[in-house]
Design a protein around this motif. Structure first.
Motif, PDB file in Angstrom:
ATOM      1  N   VAL A  13      17.843  55.479  28.050  1.00 45.35           N
ATOM      2  CA  VAL A  13      17.323  55.014  29.332  1.00 45.35           C
ATOM      3  C   VAL A  13      16.277  53.923  29.102  1.00 45.35           C
ATOM      4  N   ARG A  14      15.455  54.109  28.080  1.00 42.90           N
ATOM      5  CA  ARG A  14      14.417  53.122  27.750  1.00 42.90           C
ATOM      6  C   ARG A  14      15.045  51.783  27.355  1.00 42.90           C
ATOM      7  N   VAL A  15      16.118  51.828  26.578  1.00 45.91           N
ATOM      8  CA  VAL A  15      16.817  50.604  26.189  1.00 45.91           C
ATOM      9  C   VAL A  15      17.409  49.921  27.421  1.00 45.91           C
ATOM     10  N   PHE A  16      18.047  50.703  28.286  1.00 48.13           N
ATOM     11  CA  PHE A  16      18.622  50.168  29.523  1.00 48.13           C
ATOM     12  C   PHE A  16      17.556  49.458  30.361  1.00 48.13           C
ATOM     13  N   LEU A  17      16.402  50.093  30.536  1.00 48.24           N
ATOM     14  CA  LEU A  17      15.331  49.492  31.334  1.00 48.24           C
ATOM     15  C   LEU A  17      14.817  48.206  30.706  1.00 48.24           C
ATOM     16  N   SER A  18      14.701  48.192  29.404  1.00 54.89           N
ATOM     17  CA  SER A  18      14.192  46.998  28.726  1.00 54.89           C
ATOM     18  C   SER A  18      15.130  45.810  28.929  1.00 54.89           C
ATOM     19  N   VAL A  19      16.434  46.038  28.815  1.00 54.94           N
ATOM     20  CA  VAL A  19      17.406  44.958  29.036  1.00 54.94           C
ATOM     21  C   VAL A  19      17.345  44.492  30.491  1.00 54.94           C
ATOM     22  N   ALA A  20      17.247  45.438  31.425  1.00 61.75           N
ATOM     23  CA  ALA A  20      17.186  45.085  32.847  1.00 61.75           C
ATOM     24  C   ALA A  20      15.949  44.248  33.155  1.00 61.75           C
ATOM     25  N   GLU A  47      27.083  52.967  28.468  1.00 65.03           N
ATOM     26  CA  GLU A  47      28.112  52.630  29.447  1.00 65.03           C
ATOM     27  C   GLU A  47      29.347  53.522  29.271  1.00 65.03           C
ATOM     28  N   ASP A  48      29.703  53.777  28.018  1.00 65.60           N
ATOM     29  CA  ASP A  48      30.850  54.642  27.751  1.00 65.60           C
ATOM     30  C   ASP A  48      30.582  56.055  28.259  1.00 65.60           C
ATOM     31  N   GLU A  49      29.347  56.511  28.072  1.00 69.74           N
ATOM     32  CA  GLU A  49      28.990  57.866  28.501  1.00 69.74           C
ATOM     33  C   GLU A  49      28.949  57.977  30.022  1.00 69.74           C
ATOM     34  N   LEU A  50      28.502  56.898  30.672  1.00 71.30           N
ATOM     35  CA  LEU A  50      28.407  56.913  32.130  1.00 71.30           C
ATOM     36  C   LEU A  50      29.748  56.657  32.797  1.00 71.30           C
ATOM     37  N   GLY A  51      30.659  56.052  32.065  1.00 71.37           N
ATOM     38  CA  GLY A  51      31.979  55.781  32.623  1.00 71.37           C
ATOM     39  C   GLY A  51      32.069  54.489  33.405  1.00 71.37           C
ATOM     40  N   GLY A  52      31.144  53.536  33.150  1.00 72.74           N
ATOM     41  CA  GLY A  52      31.199  52.255  33.853  1.00 72.74           C
ATOM     42  C   GLY A  52      30.207  51.284  33.258  1.00 72.74           C
ATOM     43  N   PRO A  53      30.433  49.983  33.460  1.00 76.42           N
ATOM     44  CA  PRO A  53      29.526  48.972  32.890  1.00 76.42           C
ATOM     45  C   PRO A  53      28.200  48.908  33.637  1.00 76.42           C
ATOM     46  N   LEU A  54      27.128  48.733  32.894  1.00 75.29           N
ATOM     47  CA  LEU A  54      25.797  48.581  33.477  1.00 75.29           C
ATOM     48  C   LEU A  54      25.409  47.119  33.633  1.00 75.29           C
ATOM     49  N   PHE A  55      25.989  46.271  32.789  1.00 77.85           N
ATOM     50  CA  PHE A  55      25.669  44.849  32.830  1.00 77.85           C
ATOM     51  C   PHE A  55      26.946  44.020  32.737  1.00 77.85           C
ATOM     52  N   GLU A  56      26.924  42.908  33.436  1.00 78.94           N
ATOM     53  CA  GLU A  56      27.966  41.900  33.269  1.00 78.94           C
ATOM     54  C   GLU A  56      27.456  40.896  32.245  1.00 78.94           C
ATOM     55  N   ARG A  57      28.207  40.675  31.165  1.00 78.88           N
ATOM     56  CA  ARG A  57      27.801  39.733  30.123  1.00 78.88           C
ATOM     57  C   ARG A  57      28.152  38.329  30.580  1.00 78.88           C
ATOM     58  N   THR A  58      27.147  37.494  30.823  1.00 77.36           N
ATOM     59  CA  THR A  58      27.353  36.118  31.285  1.00 77.36           C
ATOM     60  C   THR A  58      26.716  35.159  30.289  1.00 77.36           C
ATOM     61  N   PRO A  59      27.052  33.858  30.361  1.00 79.87           N
ATOM     62  CA  PRO A  59      26.423  32.884  29.459  1.00 79.87           C
ATOM     63  C   PRO A  59      24.904  32.829  29.589  1.00 79.87           C
ATOM     64  N   ARG A  60      24.404  33.228  30.743  1.00 77.03           N
ATOM     65  CA  ARG A  60      22.949  33.214  30.962  1.00 77.03           C
ATOM     66  C   ARG A  60      22.282  34.531  30.565  1.00 77.03           C
ATOM     67  N   PRO A  62      22.720  39.141  30.217  1.00 77.55           N
ATOM     68  CA  PRO A  62      23.251  40.300  30.947  1.00 77.55           C
ATOM     69  C   PRO A  62      22.717  40.375  32.378  1.00 77.55           C
ATOM     70  N   VAL A  63      23.634  40.555  33.317  1.00 74.43           N
ATOM     71  CA  VAL A  63      23.267  40.700  34.735  1.00 74.43           C
ATOM     72  C   VAL A  63      23.678  42.098  35.186  1.00 74.43           C
ATOM     73  N   PRO A  64      22.760  42.874  35.780  1.00 72.91           N
ATOM     74  CA  PRO A  64      23.111  44.239  36.193  1.00 72.91           C
ATOM     75  C   PRO A  64      24.298  44.264  37.143  1.00 72.91           C
ATOM     76  N   THR A  65      25.203  45.193  36.891  1.00 79.14           N
ATOM     77  CA  THR A  65      26.300  45.448  37.818  1.00 79.14           C
ATOM     78  C   THR A  65      25.768  46.264  38.993  1.00 79.14           C
ATOM     79  N   GLU A  66      26.636  46.560  39.945  1.00 84.15           N
ATOM     80  CA  GLU A  66      26.211  47.405  41.068  1.00 84.15           C
ATOM     81  C   GLU A  66      25.734  48.757  40.561  1.00 84.15           C
ATOM     82  N   LEU A  67      26.426  49.314  39.559  1.00 85.95           N
ATOM     83  CA  LEU A  67      26.011  50.592  38.975  1.00 85.95           C
ATOM     84  C   LEU A  67      24.661  50.450  38.284  1.00 85.95           C
TER      85      LEU A  67
END
Length: 294
Positions: A13-20, A47-60, A62-67
């Motif tokens: 969770v800490r890693v997820f928050l830091s990226v966000a 993401e594998d554990e949650l069953g869905g992507p948390l970020f969309e990988r873009t050239p700019r 990672p952008v958070p997905t709706e999830l």
């Protein structure tokens, strides 16, 4: 794939928050003290554990997905509870010992904290472990990036407490030789050296915009580089008058408008403000920095 029922790893969770918050795997890795590949791997596993992507990988970046956007608020609540738990566990402290992380700008650390505060603090409390974090970026105390911060603005968050430590008058500084030639001249006719920090509106920048119509001859992204350039005689610059004590070759220029007065505040988290080591550090900062402008 359905989410796992044993999702309980706070580190993920800490890693997820830091990226966000950072908007970058690389910057998140730097904040967490690890490498980019580890951060990417941890996010992929989450993401594998949650069953869905948390970020969309873009050239700019990672952008958070709706999830990801939906889960960030819950993740921040988890973070706040973990921090509250850790702070409560510290309540048994009775002696001034252990680590205190002090965050401030490089200039405040170099010219004021290190020479004025740390010698007396180390002598009084030899079991205290101090860490100085220097940056022009305001650290997130609530996220425990530091324990105490010295900053040039008041805190407005309810989970933080602060008090004013000192007032720093600013003025136009130059070498004595240059100041003699520049006396009572139109400010716009002088060679200005300015510090510009991306995304930060400073009182110094506002003063220059009001009084100087010409662009600086040198722009710096560091106040310490600006001071070095002024000392080298490359031009004049707006800086704290207290620097004249550290650098006797510098003086003010007669006939120019006074610079803004900066207020220096010490801030900490409300939950740890009564811990002996925090009290000792804050008391030392208040005692030894109150006279820096005299």
């Amino acid at each position: 794939m359905t989410p796992s029922s044993d999702l309980s790893r706070w580190d993920d969770v800490r890693v997820f928050l830091s990226v966000a918050r950072e908007g970058s795997f690389t910057l998140a890795a730097r904040t967490l003290g690890t490498d980019q590949s580890t951060v990417s791997r941890r996010i992929a596993a989450l993401e594998d554990e949650l069953g869905g992507p948390l970020f969309e990988r873009t050239p700019r970046g990672p952008v958070p997905t709706e999830l990801g956007a939906r889960l960030r608020e819950d993740a921040e609540r988890i973070e706040a509870e973990v921090h509250r738990f850790a702070d409560a566990a510290l309540g048994h402290e009775r002696e001034v010992r252990g680590r205190v992380r002090i965050a401030t700008t490089e200039g405040v650390a170099l010219h004021f904290v290190v020479p004025r505060v740390l010698p007396a603090l180390r002598e009084a409390y030899p079991e205290l472990e101090l860490e100085l974090i220097t940056s022009d970026r305001a650290v997130d105390l609530a996220a425990r990036e530091a324990d105490v911060a010295l900053r040039f603005f008041r805190t407005t968050r309810g989970d933080l407490v602060g008090r004013k430590v000192a007032r720093l008058r600013t003025g136009v500084l130059a070498t004595k030789a240059l100041a003699k030639r520049a006396r009572r001249r139109d400010p716009s006719s002088l060679a200005w050296i300015a510090t510009e920090i991306d995304g930060v509106a400073t009182p110094e920048a506002a003063w220059l915009a009001q009084h100087v119509r010409t662009p600086p001859v040198l722009r710096c992204s560091s106040y310490e580089v600006q001071v070095a350039a002024i000392r080298a005689g490359l031009g004049v610059g707006l800086a704290p008058l207290a620097l004249r004590h550290a650098y006797p070759e510098l003086t003010t220029i007669e006939g120019l408008p006074a610079g803004p007065t900066l207020e220096l505040h010490v801030v900490t988290r409300r939950a740890i403000r009564t811990l002996p080591r925090i009290v000792a550090v804050i008391d030392a900062l208040v005692q030894h920095l109150a006279t820096i402008d005299r």
